[in-house]
Motif scaffolding. Sequence first.
Motif, mmCIF file in Angstrom:
data_model
loop_
_atom_site.group_PDB
_atom_site.id
_atom_site.type_symbol
_atom_site.label_atom_id
_atom_site.label_comp_id
_atom_site.label_asym_id
_atom_site.label_seq_id
_atom_site.Cartn_x
_atom_site.Cartn_y
_atom_site.Cartn_z
ATOM 1 N N TRP A 68 0.927 -1.073 0.058
ATOM 2 C CA TRP A 68 -0.125 -0.153 -0.158
ATOM 3 C C TRP A 68 0.862 1.217 0.002
ATOM 4 O O TRP A 68 1.897 1.341 0.668
ATOM 5 C CB TRP A 68 -0.868 -0.035 1.158
ATOM 6 N N SER A 69 0.491 2.319 -0.787
ATOM 7 C CA SER A 69 1.211 3.613 -0.786
ATOM 8 C C SER A 69 2.812 3.295 -1.163
ATOM 9 O O SER A 69 3.571 4.072 -0.726
ATOM 10 C CB SER A 69 1.303 4.300 0.548
ATOM 11 N N ASP A 70 2.819 2.522 -2.293
ATOM 12 C CA ASP A 70 4.336 2.226 -2.663
ATOM 13 C C ASP A 70 4.336 1.695 -4.064
ATOM 14 O O ASP A 70 3.321 1.795 -4.972
ATOM 15 C CB ASP A 70 4.751 0.851 -1.638
ATOM 16 N N TYR A 71 5.392 1.357 -4.245
ATOM 17 C CA TYR A 71 5.919 0.965 -5.904
ATOM 18 C C TYR A 71 7.177 0.500 -5.822
ATOM 19 O O TYR A 71 7.782 0.317 -4.690
ATOM 20 C CB TYR A 71 5.970 2.145 -6.749
ATOM 21 N N PHE A 72 7.526 -0.142 -6.910
ATOM 22 C CA PHE A 72 8.807 -1.009 -6.962
ATOM 23 C C PHE A 72 10.116 0.009 -6.923
ATOM 24 O O PHE A 72 10.003 0.939 -8.085
ATOM 25 C CB PHE A 72 8.889 -1.747 -8.023
ATOM 26 N N PHE A 73 10.928 0.003 -6.322
ATOM 27 C CA PHE A 73 12.256 0.919 -6.285
ATOM 28 C C PHE A 73 13.428 0.342 -5.882
ATOM 29 O O PHE A 73 14.403 1.043 -5.492
ATOM 30 C CB PHE A 73 11.917 2.071 -5.539
ATOM 31 N N HIS A 141 4.992 -7.807 -1.235
ATOM 32 C CA HIS A 141 5.230 -7.470 0.038
ATOM 33 C C HIS A 141 3.672 -6.381 0.720
ATOM 34 O O HIS A 141 2.965 -5.817 0.109
ATOM 35 C CB HIS A 141 6.124 -6.087 0.139
ATOM 36 N N SER A 142 3.583 -6.810 1.787
ATOM 37 C CA SER A 142 2.359 -6.265 2.798
ATOM 38 C C SER A 142 1.082 -6.363 2.084
ATOM 39 O O SER A 142 0.487 -7.383 1.659
ATOM 40 C CB SER A 142 2.714 -4.738 2.920
ATOM 41 N N THR A 143 0.279 -5.335 1.544
ATOM 42 C CA THR A 143 -0.869 -5.615 0.757
ATOM 43 C C THR A 143 -0.540 -6.444 -0.642
ATOM 44 O O THR A 143 -1.541 -7.291 -0.873
ATOM 45 C CB THR A 143 -1.484 -4.325 0.412
ATOM 46 N N SER A 160 4.523 -21.700 -8.660
ATOM 47 C CA SER A 160 5.476 -22.507 -8.090
ATOM 48 C C SER A 160 5.763 -22.461 -6.739
ATOM 49 O O SER A 160 6.239 -23.518 -5.864
ATOM 50 C CB SER A 160 6.627 -23.156 -8.833
ATOM 51 N N ALA A 161 5.890 -21.237 -6.222
ATOM 52 C CA ALA A 161 6.392 -20.666 -4.799
ATOM 53 C C ALA A 161 5.711 -19.345 -4.596
ATOM 54 O O ALA A 161 5.712 -18.525 -5.552
ATOM 55 C CB ALA A 161 7.869 -21.081 -4.614
ATOM 56 N N LEU A 162 5.585 -18.950 -3.266
ATOM 57 C CA LEU A 162 5.148 -17.635 -2.866
ATOM 58 C C LEU A 162 6.285 -17.314 -1.722
ATOM 59 O O LEU A 162 6.334 -18.105 -0.948
ATOM 60 C CB LEU A 162 3.869 -17.670 -2.277
ATOM 61 N N VAL A 163 6.874 -16.000 -1.956
ATOM 62 C CA VAL A 163 7.523 -15.579 -1.042
ATOM 63 C C VAL A 163 7.023 -14.175 -0.622
ATOM 64 O O VAL A 163 6.812 -13.418 -1.392
ATOM 65 C CB VAL A 163 9.086 -15.226 -1.707
ATOM 66 N N LEU A 164 6.770 -14.435 0.693
ATOM 67 C CA LEU A 164 5.819 -12.946 1.074
ATOM 68 C C LEU A 164 6.674 -12.261 2.127
ATOM 69 O O LEU A 164 7.279 -12.848 3.221
ATOM 70 C CB LEU A 164 4.601 -13.705 1.765
ATOM 71 N N ASN A 165 6.828 -11.085 1.832
ATOM 72 C CA ASN A 165 7.605 -10.035 2.592
ATOM 73 C C ASN A 165 6.421 -9.245 3.765
ATOM 74 O O ASN A 165 6.006 -8.356 3.385
ATOM 75 C CB ASN A 165 8.186 -9.152 1.656
ATOM 76 N N SER A 166 6.665 -9.646 4.834
ATOM 77 C CA SER A 166 5.507 -8.839 5.683
ATOM 78 C C SER A 166 4.180 -8.717 5.328
ATOM 79 O O SER A 166 3.656 -7.591 5.032
ATOM 80 C CB SER A 166 6.162 -7.638 6.337
ATOM 81 N N PRO A 167 3.584 -9.864 4.883
ATOM 82 C CA PRO A 167 2.194 -9.560 3.912
ATOM 83 C C PRO A 167 1.135 -9.380 5.106
ATOM 84 O O PRO A 167 1.112 -9.576 6.085
ATOM 85 C CB PRO A 167 1.874 -11.314 3.607
ATOM 86 N N TRP A 168 0.382 -8.428 4.759
ATOM 87 C CA TRP A 168 -0.672 -7.832 5.352
ATOM 88 C C TRP A 168 -1.924 -8.816 5.410
ATOM 89 O O TRP A 168 -2.994 -8.840 4.839
ATOM 90 C CB TRP A 168 -1.225 -6.658 4.848
ATOM 91 N N ALA A 305 14.877 -6.201 11.486
ATOM 92 C CA ALA A 305 14.114 -6.062 10.074
ATOM 93 C C ALA A 305 12.936 -4.933 10.138
ATOM 94 O O ALA A 305 12.286 -4.935 11.429
ATOM 95 C CB ALA A 305 13.244 -7.063 9.491
ATOM 96 N N LEU A 306 12.736 -4.102 9.464
ATOM 97 C CA LEU A 306 11.738 -3.319 9.279
ATOM 98 C C LEU A 306 10.485 -3.827 8.765
ATOM 99 O O LEU A 306 10.543 -5.201 8.399
ATOM 100 C CB LEU A 306 11.965 -2.235 8.043
ATOM 101 N N HIS A 307 9.164 -3.301 8.527
ATOM 102 C CA HIS A 307 8.031 -3.915 8.011
ATOM 103 C C HIS A 307 8.452 -4.349 6.472
ATOM 104 O O HIS A 307 8.251 -5.571 6.250
ATOM 105 C CB HIS A 307 7.034 -2.667 7.747
ATOM 106 N N ASP A 308 8.882 -3.602 5.676
ATOM 107 C CA ASP A 308 9.581 -3.946 4.451
ATOM 108 C C ASP A 308 10.718 -4.516 4.768
ATOM 109 O O ASP A 308 11.939 -3.987 4.816
ATOM 110 C CB ASP A 308 9.500 -3.153 3.507
#
Length: 338
Positions: A68-73, A141-143, A160-168, A305-308
Amino acid sequence: MAGSALPKWEPDVLGSGFERLELPLGDDDEGAVVATLVRHRRGWADRIGGLLGRGAAAGADVLYVHGWSDYFFNPELAQYWSSAGARFFALDLRKYGRSLREWQTPGYVTDLATYDADIEAALAAMGQGGASGRPLVLMGHSTGGLVLSLWAARHPGRASALVLNSPWLEFQLSRIGREAIAPAIVFGARINPMGPMPNVDLGFYTRSVDRAQGGEWEYDHAWRPDRGFKVHPAWLTAILAGHATIAAGIDVGAPVLTLLSARSMIQPRWDEGMRTSDIVLVVDEIAARATRLGPSVGIARIDGALHDVLLSREPARAAAYAAITHWLRGYAPRVRGR
């Protein structure tokens, strides 16, 4: 249509090695809608390593979706997956980041399944589907982790796989709090779906990430506002519905790795400990909810670690990348391609 220009890959704002592709998605109530796919152009060493089957994700495609409130950077994330032998892509969903237009309400949808169109357009542009033969790794990530988990459950066998980074995966007030407020939010969404809601973002998360404020990252503050996008009742209703679906239990049809901070620190006053904690979600509750995603779920708690997790200070990021590599080699056998 004869004479119409097909979308084409163009240089991206991240610079050398990155390209973007605009994906038209038709119109909604606010006009024309697009998503934007970003790809990382691998160097020769990464390409050769992939062809030789080196790397924990050799031959796979990775699709990353932001929060949320984000983009890829994050170019470091792209380089990690390229070095692991994968082709890396990131998707800026409609009304976020590269896809946001000035006439649109940032991040606004009323049903998370709306993003199925964004994801399918991205997968088609990646060459996923049919006889591609390339395993698909979804990373959110998150949302974005919530969106991809729900999508995978609706489309069994695609990932084939999911890698979730602090998923909401659950509301900050827990299931009881979510169930208590949901009727009022749903009622508000029916009366005034885009009505104003209080902004509870105090800017602390930005302070922990932004290089100018002591973090380690530079990014576009118009695409990633310091205090987040405005929240509307109809959007929050969609999020709460997603949380309820997760709480009831789903099966994403693939092994899952969930990356989380070792601790949460959610409070109304700044503390330097917020630079090494999740200050957005209650990580213990997210860890519990992650077990509702299917029969094969791994959880890695990253100290500092942070949220992300992958925007944390370097030692925590290194630990997170090591955890992903270890999990891919040991618990995600479908990931490695031909």
